[in-house]
Design a protein around this motif. Structure first.
Motif, PDB file in Angstrom:
ATOM      1  N   GLY A  65     -30.859 -18.899  30.372  1.00 36.01           N
ATOM      2  CA  GLY A  65     -29.604 -19.453  29.905  1.00 36.01           C
ATOM      3  C   GLY A  65     -29.470 -20.935  30.157  1.00 36.01           C
ATOM      4  N   TYR A  66     -30.554 -21.600  30.566  1.00 36.19           N
ATOM      5  CA  TYR A  66     -30.498 -23.032  30.844  1.00 36.19           C
ATOM      6  C   TYR A  66     -30.713 -23.878  29.604  1.00 36.19           C
ATOM      7  N   GLY A  67     -31.250 -23.286  28.543  1.00 37.91           N
ATOM      8  CA  GLY A  67     -31.679 -24.073  27.396  1.00 37.91           C
ATOM      9  C   GLY A  67     -30.610 -24.925  26.768  1.00 37.91           C
ATOM     10  N   LEU A  68     -29.464 -24.333  26.426  1.00 36.22           N
ATOM     11  CA  LEU A  68     -28.425 -25.094  25.737  1.00 36.22           C
ATOM     12  C   LEU A  68     -27.789 -26.175  26.615  1.00 36.22           C
ATOM     13  N   PRO A  69     -27.356 -25.875  27.839  1.00 35.02           N
ATOM     14  CA  PRO A  69     -26.764 -26.959  28.638  1.00 35.02           C
ATOM     15  C   PRO A  69     -27.741 -28.081  28.942  1.00 35.02           C
ATOM     16  N   ILE A  70     -29.024 -27.761  29.178  1.00 31.46           N
ATOM     17  CA  ILE A  70     -30.012 -28.820  29.424  1.00 31.46           C
ATOM     18  C   ILE A  70     -30.257 -29.618  28.148  1.00 31.46           C
ATOM     19  N   SER A  71     -30.296 -28.932  26.997  1.00 33.94           N
ATOM     20  CA  SER A  71     -30.465 -29.639  25.722  1.00 33.94           C
ATOM     21  C   SER A  71     -29.321 -30.604  25.482  1.00 33.94           C
ATOM     22  N   ARG A  72     -28.108 -30.173  25.791  1.00 36.63           N
ATOM     23  CA  ARG A  72     -26.959 -31.069  25.621  1.00 36.63           C
ATOM     24  C   ARG A  72     -27.058 -32.270  26.555  1.00 36.63           C
ATOM     25  N   SER A  73     -27.574 -32.058  27.769  1.00 33.14           N
ATOM     26  CA  SER A  73     -27.759 -33.177  28.702  1.00 33.14           C
ATOM     27  C   SER A  73     -28.769 -34.179  28.153  1.00 33.14           C
ATOM     28  N   TYR A  74     -29.864 -33.677  27.579  1.00 37.24           N
ATOM     29  CA  TYR A  74     -30.852 -34.576  26.962  1.00 37.24           C
ATOM     30  C   TYR A  74     -30.221 -35.373  25.819  1.00 37.24           C
ATOM     31  N   ALA A  75     -29.429 -34.700  24.977  1.00 33.95           N
ATOM     32  CA  ALA A  75     -28.807 -35.392  23.847  1.00 33.95           C
ATOM     33  C   ALA A  75     -27.810 -36.449  24.333  1.00 33.95           C
ATOM     34  N   ARG A  76     -27.056 -36.120  25.370  1.00 38.55           N
ATOM     35  CA  ARG A  76     -26.026 -37.042  25.857  1.00 38.55           C
ATOM     36  C   ARG A  76     -26.606 -38.202  26.656  1.00 38.55           C
ATOM     37  N   TYR A  77     -27.819 -38.054  27.143  1.00 36.84           N
ATOM     38  CA  TYR A  77     -28.373 -39.075  28.028  1.00 36.84           C
ATOM     39  C   TYR A  77     -28.405 -40.442  27.360  1.00 36.84           C
ATOM     40  N   PHE A  78     -28.790 -40.504  26.095  1.00 36.75           N
ATOM     41  CA  PHE A  78     -28.811 -41.777  25.367  1.00 36.75           C
ATOM     42  C   PHE A  78     -27.646 -41.893  24.394  1.00 36.75           C
ATOM     43  N   GLY A  79     -26.524 -41.265  24.715  1.00 32.89           N
ATOM     44  CA  GLY A  79     -25.304 -41.467  23.936  1.00 32.89           C
ATOM     45  C   GLY A  79     -25.087 -40.500  22.799  1.00 32.89           C
ATOM     46  N   GLY A  80     -25.911 -39.468  22.662  1.00 26.73           N
ATOM     47  CA  GLY A  80     -25.737 -38.484  21.600  1.00 26.73           C
ATOM     48  C   GLY A  80     -24.927 -37.294  22.074  1.00 26.73           C
ATOM     49  N   ASP A  81     -25.065 -36.182  21.370  1.00 23.86           N
ATOM     50  CA  ASP A  81     -24.335 -34.975  21.763  1.00 23.86           C
ATOM     51  C   ASP A  81     -24.943 -33.773  21.047  1.00 23.86           C
ATOM     52  N   LEU A  82     -24.555 -32.594  21.512  1.00 22.88           N
ATOM     53  CA  LEU A  82     -24.962 -31.337  20.893  1.00 22.88           C
ATOM     54  C   LEU A  82     -23.736 -30.446  20.815  1.00 22.88           C
ATOM     55  N   SER A  83     -23.457 -29.940  19.628  1.00 22.98           N
ATOM     56  CA  SER A  83     -22.294 -29.067  19.446  1.00 22.98           C
ATOM     57  C   SER A  83     -22.700 -27.826  18.666  1.00 22.98           C
ATOM     58  N   ILE A  84     -21.944 -26.752  18.874  1.00 21.03           N
ATOM     59  CA  ILE A  84     -22.230 -25.469  18.248  1.00 21.03           C
ATOM     60  C   ILE A  84     -20.974 -24.964  17.543  1.00 21.03           C
ATOM     61  N   MET A  85     -21.133 -24.523  16.298  1.00 25.63           N
ATOM     62  CA  MET A  85     -20.063 -23.851  15.562  1.00 25.63           C
ATOM     63  C   MET A  85     -20.614 -22.512  15.081  1.00 25.63           C
ATOM     64  N   SER A  86     -19.821 -21.462  15.255  1.00 26.42           N
ATOM     65  CA  SER A  86     -20.345 -20.136  14.948  1.00 26.42           C
ATOM     66  C   SER A  86     -19.319 -19.286  14.205  1.00 26.42           C
ATOM     67  N   MET A  87     -19.819 -18.422  13.348  1.00 29.19           N
ATOM     68  CA  MET A  87     -18.998 -17.455  12.629  1.00 29.19           C
ATOM     69  C   MET A  87     -19.512 -16.062  12.990  1.00 29.19           C
ATOM     70  N   GLU A  88     -18.727 -15.381  13.815  1.00 32.94           N
ATOM     71  CA  GLU A  88     -19.163 -14.069  14.280  1.00 32.94           C
ATOM     72  C   GLU A  88     -19.347 -13.120  13.101  1.00 32.94           C
ATOM     73  N   GLY A  89     -20.445 -12.432  13.104  1.00 32.75           N
ATOM     74  CA  GLY A  89     -20.775 -11.523  12.018  1.00 32.75           C
ATOM     75  C   GLY A  89     -21.596 -12.165  10.918  1.00 32.75           C
ATOM     76  N   TYR A  90     -21.804 -13.476  11.003  1.00 32.36           N
ATOM     77  CA  TYR A  90     -22.606 -14.157   9.980  1.00 32.36           C
ATOM     78  C   TYR A  90     -23.713 -15.008  10.605  1.00 32.36           C
ATOM     79  N   GLY A  91     -23.353 -16.119  11.248  1.00 34.54           N
ATOM     80  CA  GLY A  91     -24.394 -16.992  11.776  1.00 34.54           C
ATOM     81  C   GLY A  91     -23.833 -18.167  12.559  1.00 34.54           C
ATOM     82  N   THR A  92     -24.715 -19.082  12.912  1.00 30.67           N
ATOM     83  CA  THR A  92     -24.373 -20.206  13.789  1.00 30.67           C
ATOM     84  C   THR A  92     -24.949 -21.503  13.238  1.00 30.67           C
TER      85      THR A  92
END
Length: 515
Positions: free
Chosen positions: A470-497
């Protein structure tokens, strides 16, 4: 009785003769007498051992204890039992670069030395700053009388000396901040694995401040590089160690050994202080905001430390086209995504026997300055999550809908944006906040228990010991934010992400420095 001590530094074994009584500081170690008069230092019970000449040394003991007290650059005998240094003496000792270890200082003296460095502000760097420093554009700030006609070799030496001098100043400050954070974080500070990380950071801190403050010559820079390289290698397992520490805390909470602070929680129209599960009041680890804020700070800081050291060590290697250290001036998102697809498909096929197709569209010819390894980590995490969700949702041997990756960029865009879309059933709304929580995962708990047993010296790979934790997403967001970026997730339950990766185009955003 005289003993031989062996330590492993930078891949080599160094032996030293210790005086009688030197082992009195190592209460967990015993000295055994072997046939033919051999003195042996070992743990009880003995784990895997490493033979060094006639002496057999426990490998974990060599790495976790003795490497901190001796370095390859100083083979002089250093007795452990001389008088304690006062705080003032420790400060004066640092000015001279004289060697000191954890055994030389009392807890109060060590704390005062750490506090002295933590009092100094950290220096933030940007992607552009790292690139310009690597190109030697700031040499005039160190060498005011710099002759621009100097050859490349001399200029490169001066760049390395300049960067080494900065790291000698900056790294102890950053480590001191993290040591204090590790000492203060509620509950987690008492977990065995977290204590080990704190000791590792303390050892590295003392090793750095043992080196003279001013680095003036190429030989001094080379000696400093050996120390920094050793620290870089020793700290490679910290990601897994901290994951183990978080897992230990969650296990302690669930078993009732540790009682976390109450947390007010909204449930419909009512408000409760704790979550009711089976008639028992508990607080899940995923809801402990203080612990997760600490882990966010810790991992952002760790990324920064490893970027600074990695950039410095890479500058010492043979130049690679389009690279300045670890930074590629022409990073191609398309090429990075392609490699991540290959790796994710391999992982998915190995587990399920098949993998969904991935379609890439958008700006396939675009390049920009970035750290390719960071982007690869982020994309691999998103793609393997999408592939797993797609296979699990539709079932093995089904006709999988493709995963779509869109790379967007325009001349007026402030960000490079990469979108990963899947039809893997989506994420329930109640879990959306928890996906950023360390150790929140849909993986089988047995997998987690097996994964925390690893102690591999890798940050991430297709065989990463963090897979399933379960470390993948929070660590990925840290990598993205390190140089000023970001990582966001939007999801529709029953369909996809849909996952959105934002990366700054200009690279002029300074790194976020955890306090």
């Amino acid at each position: 009785m005289t003993m031989m001590l062996a330590s492993k530094i930078g891949g080599s074994i160094i032996t030293r003769r210790l005086p009688q009584g030197s082992c009195r500081h190592f209460s967990a170690i015993r000295v055994e007498k072997r046939p033919r008069g051999e003195d042996v230092i070992s743990n009880t019970p003995p784990p895997l051992r490493r033979a060094v000449g006639r002496h057999i040394i426990d490998a974990p003991t060599v790495q976790s204890i003795f490497t901190s007290s001796y370095s390859a650059r100083d083979t002089r005998h250093t007795p452990c039992c001389h008088r304690r240094l006062s705080t003032d003496e420790a400060s004066r000792w640092e000015e001279t670069g004289r060697k000191v270890t954890m055994q030389d200082l009392s807890a109060e003296e060590l704390s005062a030395l750490i506090e002295k460095h933590a009092h100094h502000p950290q220096t933030s760097a940007s992607l552009q700053t790292l690139m310009r420093t690597g190109r030697g554009e700031f040499l005039h700030k160190t060498y005011s009388n710099l002759d621009s006609s100097q050859d490349d070799k001399v200029a490169t030496e001066r760049v390395l000396i300049q960067v080494a001098g900065f790291l000698r100043h900056e790294l102890p400050i950053r480590l001191a901040h993290r040591i204090q954070d590790l000492e203060k974080v509620p509950l987690m500070k008492d977990m065995p694995s977290v204590v080990q990380v704190k000791d590792l950071y303390t050892m590295s801190f003392l090793e750095l401040i043992s080196f003279p403050k001013r680095i003036k010559t190429a030989s001094e820079e080379a000696a400093f590089a050996k120390i920094v390289e050793g620290i870089y290698e020793r700290h490679a397992s910290v990601l897994v160690q901290m994951a183990r520490g978080a897992f230990e805390l969650r296990a302690a909470i669930r078993s009732g050994q540790v009682k976390p602070p109450s947390r007010r929680r909204n449930v419909g129209a009512s408000t409760t202080t704790e979550e009711q599960i089976g008639g028992t009041s508990v607080v899940e680890f995923e809801q402990m905001e203080d612990s997760h804020d600490f882990l966010d700070r810790f991992y952002i800081s760790r990324i920064g430390i490893r970027v600074l050291i990695g950039q410095y060590l890479s500058l010492r290697q043979t130049p690679v086209e389009n690279y300045i250290g670890i930074i590629c001036s022409k990073t191609s998102p398309y090429e990075i995504v392609r490699r991540a697809i290959d790796d994710a498909s391999f992982m998915c096929t190995r587990k399920y026997g098949d993998a969904p197709e991935v379609i890439i569209s958008g700006r396939l010819d675009f390049t920009f300055p970035y750290v390719p390894t960071h982007l690869h980590y982020i994309m691999l995490e998103l793609l393997k999550n999408s592939m797993r969700a797609t296979v699990d949702w539709h079932g093995v041997d089904a006709d999988y809908p493709p995963i779509k990756v869109v790379i967007a960029d325009g001349k007026e865009n402030e960000d490079v944006v990469i979108k990963v879309s899947d039809e893997g059933g989506g994420i329930p709304r109640s879990n959306m906040n928890r996906i950023w929580s360390y150790l929140f995962t849909t993986a089988d708990p047995a997998i987690q228990e097996g994964m925390v047993a690893f102690n591999e010296n890798v940050d991430h790979s297709i065989d990463s010991p963090l897979a399933g934790l379960g470390y993948g997403l929070p660590i990925s967001r840290s990598y993205a934010r390190y140089f000023g970026g970001d990582l966001s997730i939007m999801s529709m339950e029953g369909y996809g992400t849909d996952a959105f990766v934002h990366l700054t185009r200009l690279g002029n955003t300074r790194e976020p420095l955890a306090k």
